[in-house]
Design a protein around this motif. Structure first.
Motif, PDB file in Angstrom:
ATOM      1  N   THR A 130     -29.554  26.729 -12.487  1.00 20.72           N
ATOM      2  CA  THR A 130     -28.473  27.576 -12.597  1.00 20.72           C
ATOM      3  C   THR A 130     -28.922  29.003 -12.382  1.00 20.72           C
ATOM      4  N   ASP A 131     -28.215  29.738 -13.162  1.00 20.28           N
ATOM      5  CA  ASP A 131     -28.128  31.129 -13.299  1.00 20.28           C
ATOM      6  C   ASP A 131     -29.159  31.005 -14.290  1.00 20.28           C
TER       7      ASP A 131
ATOM      8  N   GLN B 273     -31.776  17.041 -23.795  1.00 23.70           N
ATOM      9  CA  GLN B 273     -31.598  18.059 -25.131  1.00 23.70           C
ATOM     10  C   GLN B 273     -31.458  19.175 -25.940  1.00 23.70           C
ATOM     11  N   THR B 274     -32.553  19.907 -24.782  1.00 25.39           N
ATOM     12  CA  THR B 274     -33.200  21.526 -24.190  1.00 25.39           C
ATOM     13  C   THR B 274     -31.834  22.258 -23.641  1.00 25.39           C
ATOM     14  N   GLU B 275     -30.573  22.025 -22.808  1.00 25.72           N
ATOM     15  CA  GLU B 275     -30.329  22.436 -22.511  1.00 25.72           C
ATOM     16  C   GLU B 275     -28.268  22.029 -23.644  1.00 25.72           C
TER      17      GLU B 275
ATOM     18  N   LEU C  92     -34.444  30.884 -17.517  1.00 24.45           N
ATOM     19  CA  LEU C  92     -35.513  30.393 -18.638  1.00 24.45           C
ATOM     20  C   LEU C  92     -36.376  30.293 -17.975  1.00 24.45           C
ATOM     21  N   LEU C  93     -36.703  30.128 -16.662  1.00 24.73           N
ATOM     22  CA  LEU C  93     -37.464  29.780 -15.823  1.00 24.73           C
ATOM     23  C   LEU C  93     -38.722  30.856 -16.426  1.00 24.73           C
ATOM     24  N   ASP C  94     -38.153  32.192 -15.726  1.00 24.67           N
ATOM     25  CA  ASP C  94     -38.698  33.458 -15.139  1.00 24.67           C
ATOM     26  C   ASP C  94     -39.760  33.582 -17.456  1.00 24.67           C
TER      27      ASP C  94
ATOM     28  N   TYR D 200     -42.061  21.273 -20.027  1.00 24.19           N
ATOM     29  CA  TYR D 200     -41.168  20.033 -19.707  1.00 24.19           C
ATOM     30  C   TYR D 200     -39.169  20.621 -18.430  1.00 24.19           C
ATOM     31  N   PHE D 201     -39.521  21.539 -19.339  1.00 28.85           N
ATOM     32  CA  PHE D 201     -38.602  22.482 -18.505  1.00 28.85           C
ATOM     33  C   PHE D 201     -39.415  23.394 -17.056  1.00 28.85           C
TER      34      PHE D 201
END
Length: 87
Positions: free
Chosen positions: A61-62, A41-43, A67-69, A11-12
């Motif tokens: 955000t940074d 909720q993840t945040e 998290l994406l990487d 999802y993210f």
């Protein structure tokens, strides 16, 4: 902090790549409100803001970029593990 599930990472990743909740929801085949709730909720679980949201845009955000990487690596590893297990 509790561990994240692969679903949450997917999802993210979709939101982070699309930078748009509606497009990400469409890509995932789900409605936008549950996706927004899942990201919030993840945040909350991580205790960090992953996305900056305005009425006009969504931006990583940074912490979101980190998290994406890492989420891409993790999801790829899970898929690779499943492929190896099937062999």
């Amino acid at each position: 902090m509790s561990e994240l599930e692969v679903r949450e990472l997917r999802y993210f990743i979709a939101v982070a790549e699309e930078l748009n909740f509606s497009r990400a929801a469409q890509r995932l085949g789900m409605a936008q409100p549950p996706l927004s709730k899942a990201i919030a909720q993840t945040e909350s679980r991580l205790g960090v803001r992953l996305l900056e949201r305005t009425t006009r845009q969504v931006r990583l955000t940074d912490a979101g970029q980190v998290l994406l990487d890492q989420a891409r690596i993790a999801v790829d590893a899970v898929h690779a593990a499943a492929r190896r297990a099937r062999r």
